[in-house]
Design an enzyme around this catalytic site. Structure first.
Site, mmCIF file in Angstrom:
data_model
loop_
_atom_site.group_PDB
_atom_site.id
_atom_site.type_symbol
_atom_site.label_atom_id
_atom_site.label_comp_id
_atom_site.label_asym_id
_atom_site.label_seq_id
_atom_site.Cartn_x
_atom_site.Cartn_y
_atom_site.Cartn_z
ATOM 1 N N ASP A 128 58.414 0.877 32.710
ATOM 2 C CA ASP A 128 58.867 1.630 33.890
ATOM 3 C C ASP A 128 57.780 1.795 34.937
ATOM 4 O OD1 ASP A 128 61.531 2.031 33.139
ATOM 5 O OD2 ASP A 128 60.981 3.706 31.838
ATOM 6 N N ARG A 157 52.507 16.109 29.584
ATOM 7 C CA ARG A 157 52.914 15.832 30.970
ATOM 8 C C ARG A 157 52.197 16.692 32.006
ATOM 9 N NH1 ARG A 157 54.110 10.878 30.105
ATOM 10 N NH2 ARG A 157 56.211 10.419 29.388
ATOM 11 N N ASP A 186 61.096 14.333 31.752
ATOM 12 C CA ASP A 186 59.764 14.146 32.318
ATOM 13 C C ASP A 186 59.726 14.291 33.838
ATOM 14 O OD1 ASP A 186 58.512 13.938 29.879
ATOM 15 O OD2 ASP A 186 58.893 11.785 29.716
ATOM 16 N N SER A 206 61.804 2.842 24.040
ATOM 17 C CA SER A 206 60.912 3.520 24.970
ATOM 18 C C SER A 206 60.052 4.444 24.115
ATOM 19 C CB SER A 206 61.741 4.321 25.979
ATOM 20 O OG SER A 206 60.905 5.273 26.601
HETATM 21 N N1 ARG Z 1 62.521 14.015 24.375
HETATM 22 C C1 ARG Z 1 61.085 14.125 24.408
HETATM 23 C C2 ARG Z 1 60.685 15.159 25.431
HETATM 24 O O1 ARG Z 1 61.426 15.419 26.338
HETATM 25 C C3 ARG Z 1 60.396 12.787 24.599
HETATM 26 C C4 ARG Z 1 60.596 12.137 25.941
HETATM 27 C C5 ARG Z 1 59.793 10.861 26.250
HETATM 28 N N2 ARG Z 1 59.962 9.840 25.269
HETATM 29 C C6 ARG Z 1 60.025 8.518 25.471
HETATM 30 N N3 ARG Z 1 60.151 7.776 24.422
HETATM 31 N N4 ARG Z 1 59.962 7.983 26.650
HETATM 32 O O2 ARG Z 1 59.606 15.730 25.341
#
Ligand code: ARG
Length: 391
Positions: free
Chosen positions: A12, A92, A121, A172
């Site tokens: 991405d 994040r 995210d 992912s």
């Molecule tokens: N569901 C998890 C969260 O919101 C992981 C999200 C990101 N994961 C990913 N494989 N892109 O914290």
């Protein structure tokens, strides 16, 4: 326009570099924040960024800060959302903070991220972006152009971007020191059993059970089996040990911020083991009232962080309360790890509220007869109510 992009080198964010250049006419600065990813991935990310023609690529080693300021807070808060020990959610805000710092140094006009419009995210990046740099524009190409994962793979192939995932294995993955999350592909069917190939950190390689002693000081782990370790070393070591017993696999349905139910798979051996040990130590040293109130605080803290509100003052206020409760959370906990299970088998602390004499069947320190008065009125209101019913 100059844009600074939170860049992992994955599908991405690589696609985002090209989109920012071609569709948004941006000069792109990429920032990879190392919160505990494999070193070769960092190198690959850098090489890829250069091939994509960025004006500058910056790698920031934030492992120590992540461990000390984020993971350790998560341990003190026993941070978990619906049974998911916060990992992506925890990293994040730190990544977003570093991106803002670079953007200010670079005098950029825009901040960019590669999150989709379906996940969590986007909320986490943008909450920090808007809190720390309200004057900057935010660009989210994947969401704004409504791209699917297949669209991204196709676009990447067309633009000659090396694609690390394939249409038939389109996982992912998000990874940091505190956990690994795997989504996509067959995993999107909640009735499908995850194929073994999704796992990297949790494989049973040891037949025998193994005991690990974790030493805590004021709520944070400082040593394993008597060996003092830095925060990063300790978490890495615990991931390796607990992972080698298959501890830390989580397969769950999770309620995302938007309300979408998602099937999530996590590998988080250190998080599972250390939070379990930490909770048991708290049960030894905190009062019943402290434990009960703290559980509500933990729930609130975890939801705030899951929802991306790291910069919200309530999160900081709750951390002040949590820190105060950790003054006495010092001691040792032994965990027994064996083929996927992790349980506490021993705990001790100079601040233990436990009294062997009070609890023992063989001691007379507490005169059992003195409890009679307390017993008589224990169900006072219940007995008044029941009497009323009979009448
Ligand atoms: N569901 C998890 C969260 O919101 C992981 C999200 C990101 N994961 C990913 N494989 N892109 O914290």
């Amino acid at each position: 326009m100059k844009a600074v992009l939170a860049y992992s080198g994955g599908l991405d964010t690589s696609v985002c570099v090209k989109l920012l250049q071609d569709k948004y006419a941006c000069d792109v600065v990429t920032v990879t924040v190392d919160v505990g990813v494999a070193q070769d991935e960092l190198r690959e990310a850098e090489e890829k960024a250069e091939k994509l023609g960025v004006v500058r690529h910056i790698t920031i080693d934030a492992k120590e800060e992540f461990a000390r300021e984020y993971i350790f807070r998560a341990i003190k808060a026993n941070a978990s959302y619906e049974g998911y020990p916060l990992s992506t959610a925890l990293a994040r805000p730190l990544i977003a903070t570093k991106v803002v710092e670079v953007a200010k140094e670079e005098e950029a006009e825009a901040l960019a991220h590669g999150a989709t419009g379906k996940g969590n995210d986007q909320f986490r990046f943008e909450a920090v972006f808007r809190s720390l740099a309200p004057e900057m524009e935010i660009i989210a190409p994947v969401r704004e152009l409504n791209l699917t994962r297949k669209d991204s793979i196709k676009y990447a192939k067309k633009m000659g971007i090396p694609v690390p995932v394939e249409i038939d294995k389109p996982y992912s993955v998000d990874e940091n020191l505190w956990g690994r999350s795997i989504e996509g592909g067959i995993l999107e069917d909640p009735s499908a059993v995850p194929p073994e190939e999704i796992y990297q950190w949790t494989k049973v390689t040891k037949e025998e059970a193994e005991d690990v002693e974790v030493e805590f000081e004021k709520g944070v782990p400082v040593a394993l089996n008597g060996e003092k370790l830095s925060p990063v070393e300790l978490v890495e070591r615990m991931n390796a040990i607990a992972g080698s017993h298959g501890v830390g696999r989580i397969d769950m349905i999770e309620d995302r911020i938007l309300g979408i139910k998602a099937r999530e798979n996590y590998e988080c051996p250190a998080a599972v083991a250390l939070i379990k040990a930490h909770k048991q130590l708290e049960h030894l040293v905190l009062t019943r009232l402290e434990l009960k109130f703290k559980a509500a605080v933990e729930q609130e803290w975890s939801e705030l962080v899951y929802n991306g509100l790291w910069t919200e003052p309530l999160r900081i206020d709750l951390d002040a309360f949590i820190d105060k409760t950790q003054d006495r959370v010092t001691g040792k906990v032994k965990l027994r790890l064996h083929s996927g299970s992790c349980r506490v088998v021993s705990r001790s602390s100079p601040y233990a509220l436990y009294s062997e004499r009070l609890a023992s069947f063989d001691d007379v320190t507490l005169d059992q007869r003195s409890v009679e008065g307390m017993l008589r009125y224990h169900a006072l209101q219940a007995s008044l109510y029941q009497k009323l019913r009979k009448d």
